[in-house]
Design an enzyme around this catalytic site. Sequence first.
Site, short mmCIF file in Angstrom:
data_model
loop_
_atom_site.label_atom_id
_atom_site.label_comp_id
_atom_site.label_asym_id
_atom_site.label_seq_id
_atom_site.Cartn_x
_atom_site.Cartn_y
_atom_site.Cartn_z
N THR A 121 0.72 -1.16 -0.07
CA THR A 121 0.15 -0.08 0.04
C THR A 121 0.93 1.23 -0.11
OG1 THR A 121 -1.33 1.23 1.30
CG2 THR A 121 -0.10 -0.19 2.45
N TYR A 145 -2.17 0.69 10.00
CA TYR A 145 -2.51 0.04 8.69
C TYR A 145 -0.84 0.04 7.77
CZ TYR A 145 -3.66 -0.71 3.92
OH TYR A 145 -3.94 -1.35 2.58
N1 UFG Z 1 -12.54 10.83 2.64
C1 UFG Z 1 -13.60 11.99 2.96
N2 UFG Z 1 -14.79 11.55 3.13
C2 UFG Z 1 -15.29 10.29 3.06
C3 UFG Z 1 -14.24 9.43 2.75
C4 UFG Z 1 -12.92 9.69 2.69
O1 UFG Z 1 -13.12 13.22 2.98
O2 UFG Z 1 -16.33 9.99 3.29
C5 UFG Z 1 -11.20 11.47 2.33
C6 UFG Z 1 -10.40 10.82 3.18
O3 UFG Z 1 -10.23 11.63 4.30
C7 UFG Z 1 -9.06 10.77 2.48
C8 UFG Z 1 -9.46 10.72 1.14
O4 UFG Z 1 -10.89 10.94 0.93
O5 UFG Z 1 -8.38 12.08 2.49
C9 UFG Z 1 -9.32 9.04 0.68
O6 UFG Z 1 -9.77 8.43 1.61
P1 UFG Z 1 -9.97 6.76 1.33
O7 UFG Z 1 -10.62 6.46 2.86
O8 UFG Z 1 -10.91 6.47 0.03
O9 UFG Z 1 -8.75 6.26 1.05
P2 UFG Z 1 -7.37 6.22 2.02
O10 UFG Z 1 -6.39 7.02 1.23
O11 UFG Z 1 -7.57 6.56 3.30
O12 UFG Z 1 -6.74 4.86 1.95
C10 UFG Z 1 -6.75 4.14 0.73
C11 UFG Z 1 -6.46 2.73 0.99
C12 UFG Z 1 -5.41 2.50 1.41
C13 UFG Z 1 -4.22 3.01 0.80
C14 UFG Z 1 -4.42 4.31 0.62
C15 UFG Z 1 -3.21 4.78 -0.50
O13 UFG Z 1 -7.60 2.06 1.85
O14 UFG Z 1 -5.28 1.03 1.42
O15 UFG Z 1 -5.64 4.34 0.04
O16 UFG Z 1 -3.35 6.19 -0.65
F1 UFG Z 1 -3.15 2.64 1.52
#
Ligand code: UFG
Length: 326
Positions: A121, A145
């Site tokens: 990741t 994670y």
């Molecule tokens: N976000 C919002 N509102 C929501 C959901 C997400 O503002 O309802 C934001 C989060 O705060 C973040 C962005 O959208 O800033 C992306 O969030 P995600 O939950 O879609 O994804 P993450 O970046 O947290 O994590 C994902 C995968 C991981 C990986 C990562 C790599 O879950 O496995 O991308 O960039 F490591």
Amino acid sequence: MNFKKKRVLVTGGAGYIGAHVCQSLQPTQCDVAIIDNLSTGFESNIQNGELHPIDLNEWDSINQFIAEYKPDAVIHFAGSIVVPESVKNPLKYYQNNTANTLNLIRSCISNNVKNFLFSSTAAVYGIPDTGICTESDHLKPINPYGRSKLMTEMMLEDIASSSNLNYVALRYFNVAGAHESKQMGQRMPDATHLIKIIAQVLTKKRKEMAIFGFDYPTPDGTCIRDYIHVCDLAHAHVLALNYLLDGGKSAVFNCGYSKGFSVQEVVNAAKKQFGDFNILHGERRDGDPPQLIANADQIKAILGWQPKYNNLDLIIQSAVEFEKTI
Ligand code: UFG
């Protein structure tokens, strides 16, 4: 490479990415066996491969299965993937992602499995200085994670250098979208991923959504991510598997488009395509780095990966189309 006679064991093959990869392996005609405890996977996702409902915690069952199946390669997806959950419940992440993987690798070594393809990741990078992540960067994950996955990368590196095992770790950036068949996708109703949540709002399964934080050091204050279509990611796995089966040496590759979009930009793109919806102003979410964008030069140069679906509108549209079917 003739995949035809090869046996590939896929852990987590009933999950979102695992099922897309199994489907991408269909034309290769290799034999696919899936191990999945269906805790977050869905049997209905499986389009290719025979399901064996074994838990990676069950060392004896796993080891017996590997001893009998004798895979040429293992593709390891099974694990927990939600950043904020990992902050609240790190034990779950070190158990599911690190300890269970150690058992799986141990079984591979004792059964002389030579090739291991690992779902890593972008979270291993932490907060990269420039916001652009290159494989050789210093790795400083900022949430359990990311640390649970980095520990696995470190185990693989050490074990590969003292054994016959070769591995590829693919560092996924933000995977989204679904195959055009709409047969596989993110089915979990309590999703946390941005584009999945947008798809739920657009299909009226949620009333509204929040953007988590407007005060990040980015042009519009919301976090920037590199969104990659799941089908391009699946193809990267086929190339990586081919590379390993051809005797390629152990390697780590970023999987992303090298283009970032802020949360606000993703929301705006969805609204432009599908119409307005309600957005709340949320607080920052624990464990979120401001920006993660892939440098993908290595995977292009070494595996010859060329993305086909690098279009945010298409990614959002395919996620919405899938969401309508569940
Ligand atoms: N976000 C919002 N509102 C929501 C959901 C997400 O503002 O309802 C934001 C989060 O705060 C973040 C962005 O959208 O800033 C992306 O969030 P995600 O939950 O879609 O994804 P993450 O970046 O947290 O994590 C994902 C995968 C991981 C990986 C990562 C790599 O879950 O496995 O991308 O960039 F490591």
